[in-house]
Structures are given as structure tokens and as C-alpha cells.
Design an enzyme around this catalytic site. Structure first.
Site, PDB file in Angstrom:
ATOM      1  N   GLY A  96      46.307  26.847  30.517  1.00 53.41           N
ATOM      2  CA  GLY A  96      47.576  26.641  31.234  1.00 53.41           C
ATOM      3  C   GLY A  96      47.695  27.469  32.494  1.00 53.41           C
ATOM      4  CG  ASP A 154      41.880  27.253  39.769  1.00 51.96           C
ATOM      5  OD1 ASP A 154      42.901  27.070  40.457  1.00 51.96           O
ATOM      6  OD2 ASP A 154      41.918  27.395  38.538  1.00 51.96           O
ATOM      7  NE  ARG A 164      44.818  23.477  37.151  1.00 49.28           N
ATOM      8  CZ  ARG A 164      44.270  24.465  37.829  1.00 49.28           C
ATOM      9  NH1 ARG A 164      43.051  24.840  37.542  1.00 49.28           N
ATOM     10  NH2 ARG A 164      44.934  25.092  38.770  1.00 49.28           N
ATOM     11  CE  LYS A 221      44.664  31.740  41.795  1.00 49.68           C
ATOM     12  NZ  LYS A 221      43.373  31.099  42.085  1.00 49.68           N
ATOM     13  NE  ARG A 239      46.613  27.096  43.531  1.00 50.40           N
ATOM     14  CZ  ARG A 239      45.769  27.236  42.519  1.00 50.40           C
ATOM     15  NH1 ARG A 239      44.515  27.614  42.745  1.00 50.40           N
ATOM     16  NH2 ARG A 239      46.145  26.985  41.287  1.00 50.40           N
ATOM     17  CG  ASP A 266      39.859  26.033  32.928  1.00 52.97           C
ATOM     18  OD1 ASP A 266      38.713  25.955  32.433  1.00 52.97           O
ATOM     19  OD2 ASP A 266      40.285  27.063  33.475  1.00 52.97           O
TER      20      ASP A 266
HETATM   21  P1  AMP Z   1      40.488  31.109  35.966  1.00 56.79           P
HETATM   22  O1  AMP Z   1      39.243  31.732  35.447  1.00 56.79           O
HETATM   23  O2  AMP Z   1      41.049  31.783  37.193  1.00 56.79           O
HETATM   24  O3  AMP Z   1      40.377  29.641  36.155  1.00 56.79           O
HETATM   25  O4  AMP Z   1      41.613  31.358  34.866  1.00 56.79           O
HETATM   26  C1  AMP Z   1      41.500  30.973  33.538  1.00 56.79           C
HETATM   27  C2  AMP Z   1      42.841  31.086  32.869  1.00 56.79           C
HETATM   28  O5  AMP Z   1      43.320  32.428  32.927  1.00 56.79           O
HETATM   29  C3  AMP Z   1      43.934  30.217  33.485  1.00 56.79           C
HETATM   30  O6  AMP Z   1      44.734  29.761  32.431  1.00 56.79           O
HETATM   31  C4  AMP Z   1      44.680  31.197  34.356  1.00 56.79           C
HETATM   32  O7  AMP Z   1      45.998  30.797  34.592  1.00 56.79           O
HETATM   33  C5  AMP Z   1      44.612  32.475  33.526  1.00 56.79           C
HETATM   34  N1  AMP Z   1      44.742  33.694  34.347  1.00 56.79           N
HETATM   35  C6  AMP Z   1      43.804  34.229  35.176  1.00 56.79           C
HETATM   36  N2  AMP Z   1      44.266  35.353  35.742  1.00 56.79           N
HETATM   37  C7  AMP Z   1      45.519  35.550  35.285  1.00 56.79           C
HETATM   38  C8  AMP Z   1      46.523  36.543  35.500  1.00 56.79           C
HETATM   39  N3  AMP Z   1      46.346  37.585  36.304  1.00 56.79           N
HETATM   40  N4  AMP Z   1      47.691  36.395  34.844  1.00 56.79           N
HETATM   41  C9  AMP Z   1      47.903  35.359  34.025  1.00 56.79           C
HETATM   42  N5  AMP Z   1      47.011  34.409  33.770  1.00 56.79           N
HETATM   43  C10 AMP Z   1      45.826  34.494  34.392  1.00 56.79           C
HETATM   44 MG    MG Z   2      41.519  28.302  36.855  1.00 54.06          MG
END
Ligand code: AMP
Ligand code: MG
Length: 517
Positions: free
Chosen positions: A99, A279, A199, A122, A192, A269
Site C-alpha cells: 500500500g 517509484d 500498479r 510522496k 507526483r 508493486d
Molecule cells: P518501495 O520499496 O519504495 O517501493 O516501498 C515498498 C513499500 O514500503 C511501499 O508500500 C511503501 O509505501 C512503503 N514505504 C517505503 N518507505 C516508507 C516510509 N518511509 N514510510 C512509510 N512507508 C514506506
Molecule cells: Mg514502491
């Protein structure tokens, strides 16, 4: 000012509960959530093209009300505030619910021409999907996302866009190297912009939970809003739609291979259903050509997401999407045709792109060998990808001069060691060019239109970050300006096309990046 349509929020089923507490969300695509205000927002940069697409002129961009909205300090009239629910396969494993953990949708803006754009902040604070994380983003990763999404757009690569980069005036704690040394870093919020942020993982989650009703509704919503040409009766429509997704994904990946982009985290995702690059995390640009290169430190040992595996990984991700959609079809095998279309489209797009990169009028069957040999040579001799292809255009097929390519080498010893091989390859290449009988000026123009002179080299982004962290954001604008015209010569801007300097070879941010952002 921005004009919002609340259709998305209405048509996609949302959960009634408004609470940012982390939880599993069932039976809903999204959860209402308000951005969390920040102490001292400052607009550090913005994209004038994206602003224009949203009918925001200079006066609007200078309006403190808009800044407050772009920082997450208030919702403007019509904005809704919601985080969406998706799952995904991460590094090949099903990861369950993920999510929007730190992305908050503000709704769909409709401009004067009736075009729709979703706006998403973001780094604007935690959502029900934040798990134990803070919902924030650091300045360094926000600069990288802001600059790269705009750079990709100007390169002609499908991508989400970035309207604004706002410094929060607050710090965020990150352990960049995951080695037990957390530090306070400046925080930022990027706004963004894309027609859709849906996705692959949005479909995978209801399928994994066997919530076919929800899955059906999401498919109907997505086709209706994002693929209006795909109306029809359900099974045939679904197959045609999936085939379209396969085609778009194939075109996207061929672009990445053309410009030397490595996404770094191609989890399902992080795959856009409308075929955009989405992303921007530990992505990177190929400097010295290396098919096995990955910018992502987390992926350093398995290299699942390295440069040359991206086409195979995209197909694997499409297979996972097909698995998710299959329960909606009487004959699940029907989706196999879409996957075949992926293979065909990718092969055709890759050949077209590389024919153009090499200045060949048309791809011929035996050109594959010429290209494979070039790749092997570039890899062994550590040749800079962008510099090489750009310089190749200057070659005179009647009298190929290897010296034209000197600047593409990182190491003099490797240049000398491979001089003979380069010469022999150039002879074959020159002979191939002569078979085409294409006027030189036309060939050069065709090559320069696909071989960028300027890409967001990893060390350039890092220099802009270093300066911004010291309070000087000028280089962000300088890079944005150069990257607006990546295929133009732009005399005097050599500093922005120079290959990676020695000091950057092993520096964090310049060669490898962590996921911490
Ligand atoms: P990503 O690897 O950036 O695609 O993130 C994978 C998941 O981790 C997604 O659900 C992101 O929303 C969540 N996520 C990454 N960084 C954070 C953060 N600092 N706070 C909250 N959720 C995060
Ligand atoms: Mg992501």
C-alpha cells in the site's frame, strides 16, 4: 487554480474508517487519510511543464496556499486525501499487503482542456499502510525522484511526472547503510503527477485474498478511467486490455534499455498498469556498459534487477499480473497470448531502438551479431554507454577513426588492450553502414534523436544533492534545464555530459544506492 473531480474517490470502493494507524485493510481500494503538516515548507524546485499542464502559471506557483497544499499542510477545495491499498511480489516473493505507505493521493485535477492528472504527495506523513515507518522522505531521494522523472519525460520515456519539490524544514532519521548509524537528514515532499498511479500490485492483493468482487470492480474502474478504448464484453475485453498492458510494458522496458536506465526495484508493486516508469528509488544510469550492473545495494548479490535482466523481470511481473486476473476468466490460458505479445513487442522495439542507436536504416537479421559483439566489447573494455553512442554518429564510414571514441573509455590501459578489437568492430560496422546507402546527415540526425547527450548521471544527481543539503539548490534547476533537451548538443554544457569522474566510482549515491529513502 486547480479543479478537482472526485470520481476516483467515489467509484473506487474506499473504507469508511479515517485513521492513520497501521492495519490490514480488507474490501477497499483506499483509505481516507490527511497529510501531516510540516514545520517550514519551502518550494525548492518545480517543473514548469507540469505546472503548465495543470494550468498553474508563475503567480499560482508563488501562491502560499498552493505551497501549503504541496507540503501537505492543507487540502485545497476539492482535494480529498487518500492512500491506496496494494500488495506485491518483492524480490520474487509474495509480500502481502504493502500500500501507499507514504504517498497520499490528493485527487484528480482536470485542466482547461479536460485532461485529467492524479496528484500525489510522496513523503507527506504516515498512512494505514506505513507499517512501522514514518511516512516521510529524505531530501536526497526526493531530489532524485524529482529530477529523474522530468529527465525521463524529456528523453521520451513514459513516466510519472513531478510538479514540485518542497523542503519540509524538518529532519527525518535514516540509517542509510543499514549499519546501525542512523542520522538526521533534511526531509522533503514531492508532488507526483500521472494519469493513474495504479500498479500491478493493486490487482494482486484482492486476487491473493480471493476477493473477486473487489478485483472485478478495480478492473472495471481501471479500464473505464485509464483505458477508455477497451469497452466490450468482459472476457474478451479483459484479454485485450491485458495484451495492451503487455505491449506498453514492453515499450517501456525497451526505452530503459535504449537510454541506459536501471530501475533498481522492479517489484510488482512498482509496476505501473499504464506502462509508466514509477517509484524512483535506488535507480541508476549505466556509465561503463555492464549488463550485470545494479545500482541497488540490497540487490548487489543476486542482481535480480540488473540492467540486462529488466526485460525478463518485466515479463515475470506480467505473469504475476496474469495470475491475478485469471480467476476473472472462464479460460485462464487466454492471457498467454498477451505474454506472447510482450515478447514480440519487446523484441521489435529493442531492434528498432538499437537500429536507430547504430544509425541503421532498418534492422536486418544479422545485425544481432554485430550488436552482441559490440556489447561484449563495451563491457570488457569498460566503455561509457552514452558517450560511445553519441560519438559513433560522427564516424565516417569511408574511413572509420577509432580516436573519435577515445573519450568513451574510462581506462587508458583497457583502451589500449582492446584497440585492435575496436578497430575490427568499426570496420564491420562501417561496412554495414555502407550497405544502407543513407545520406550521412540524415543518419547523424536519426542517431542523435535516440542517443542522449545528457542523462541524469548518478554522480551529477549526487552533486546536486550535496549542494542542496548545504542549502544551495541552484544545481537542481541547472540540471533540470539541461535535461529538458537531452538530445541537443548544448555547447558549453560539457560539465553535464562528462562521464563519471574517478572520485565517484565507489562513492555512495554515485555508484550504488541503498533503498533507504
Ligand atoms: P518501495 O520499496 O519504495 O517501493 O516501498 C515498498 C513499500 O514500503 C511501499 O508500500 C511503501 O509505501 C512503503 N514505504 C517505503 N518507505 C516508507 C516510509 N518511509 N514510510 C512509510 N512507508 C514506506
Ligand atoms: Mg514502491
Amino acid at each position: 487554480m486547480l479543479n478537482f473531480d472526485t470520481r476516483s474517490a467515489r467509484d473506487r470502493r474506499g473504507e469508511p474508517l479515517q485513521s492513520p494507524l497501521p492495519r490490514q485493510v480488507f474490501g477497499a481500494f483506499w483509505s481516507p487519510v490527511e497529510p501531516m503538516p510540516v514545520a517550514a515548507p519551502r518550494l525548492l524546485a518545480h517543473s514548469r511543464e507540469v505546472a503548465a499542464a495543470l494550468d498553474l502559471d508563475d503567480a499560482a506557483m508563488a501562491d502560499p496556499e498552493l505551497l501549503a497544499a504541496l507540503a501537505g499542510n492543507r487540502l485545497l477545495p476539492g482535494m480529498v486525501g487518500y492512500a491506496s491499498c496494494y500488495g506485491g511480489h518483492q524480490f520474487g516473493q509474495w509480500a502481502g499487503q504493502l500500500g501507499d505507505g507514504r504517498a497520499i493521493l490528493l485527487g484528480e485535477a482536470v485542466n482547461r482542456r479536460g485532461e485529467r492528472h492524479e496528484l500525489q504527495l510522496k513523503g507527506a506523513g504516515p498512512t494505514p499502510y506505513a507499517r512501522r515507518a514514518d511516512g516521510r522522505a529524505v531530501l536526497r531521494s526526493s531530489i532524485r525522484e524529482f529530477l529523474c522523472s522530468e529527465a525521463m519525460h524529456h528523453l521520451g520515456v513514459p513516466t510519472t511526472r513531478a510538479l514540485s519539490l518542497v523542503g519540509t524544514g524538518e529532519t527525518v532519521i535514516r540509517d542509510m547503510f543499514y549499519d546501525g548509524h542512523p542520522v538526521a537528514e533534511p526531509g522533503a515532499v514531492v508532488c507526483r503527477v500521472a494519469p493513474s498511479f495504479i500498479r500491478f500490485g493493486h490487482f494482486e492483493l484482492p486476487a491473493a485474498r480471493n476477493d473477486l468482487d473487489l478485483l472485478r470492480r478495480l478492473v472495471a474502474f481501471t479500464i473505464d478511467r485509464d483505458f477508455p478504448g477497451f469497452a466490450g464484453d468482459p472476457p474478451a475485453k479483459l484479454v485485450a486490455w491485458f495484451t495492451e498492458i503487455c505491449e506498453r510494458t514492453a515499450r517501456l522496458i525497451a526505452h530503459w534499455l535504449r537510454v541506459g536506465f536501471v530501475h533498481g526495484v522492479m517489484n510488482t508493486d512498482n509496476m505501473s498498469i499504464i506502462g509508466l516508469t514509477i517509484d524512483y528509488g535506488p535507480y541508476g544510469w549505466v556509465d561503463n556498459f555492464d549488463p550485470g550492473w545494479t545500482p541497488n545495494t540490497t540487490d548487489a548479490s543476486s542482481r535480480r534487477y540488473c540492467f540486462a535482466r529488466q526485460p525478463a523481470i518485466a515479463r515475470w511481473n506480467l505473469e504475476r499480473l496474469a495470475d491475478a486476473l485469471a480467476p476473472l476468466l472462464p479460460q485462464p490460458g487466454d492471457l498467454a497470448a498477451g505474454l506472447d505479445r510482450y515478447d514480440e513487442t519487446y523484441a521489435a522495439e529493442f531492434c528498432t531502438a538499437y537500429a536507430a542507436k547504430l544509425g541503421l536504416r532498418q534492422w536486418r537479421h544479422d545485425d544481432g551479431e554485430l550488436l552482441e559483439d559490440l556489447f561484449a566489447l563495451m563491457h570488457r573494455a569498460e566503455i561509457d554507454m552514452s558517450t560511445f553512442f553519441r560519438a559513433l554518429a560522427l564516424l565516417d564510414p569511408g574511413q572509420p577513426q577509432p580516436q573519435l571514441l577515445d573519450d568513451a573509455f574510462y581506462r587508458a590501459d583497457l583502451r589500449q588492450r582492446h584497440a585492435g578489437q575496436l578497430e575490427r568492430w568499426l570496420q564491420r560496422y562501417a561496412a554495414r553502414l555502407q550497405r544502407d546507402d543513407w545520406p550521412r546527415q540524415l543518419r547523424i540526425a536519426a542517431m542523435n534523436a535516440v542517443n542522449p547527450r545528457f542523462v541524469l548521471r548518478n554522480y551529477l544527481a549526487q552533486q546536486a544533492i550535496d549542494r542542496a543539503e548545504q542549502g544551495d539548490v541552484q544545481m537542481i534547476d541547472d540540471l533540470l534545464e539541461v535535461l529538458r533537451r537531452p538530445y541537443d548538443e548544448q555547447p558549453g554544457r560539457d560539465a553535464f555530459s562528462a562521464k563519471r569522474p574517478d572520485w565517484a566510482r565507489h562513492r555512495a549515491g554515485c555508484s550504488m544506492l541503498s533503498c533507504s529513502s
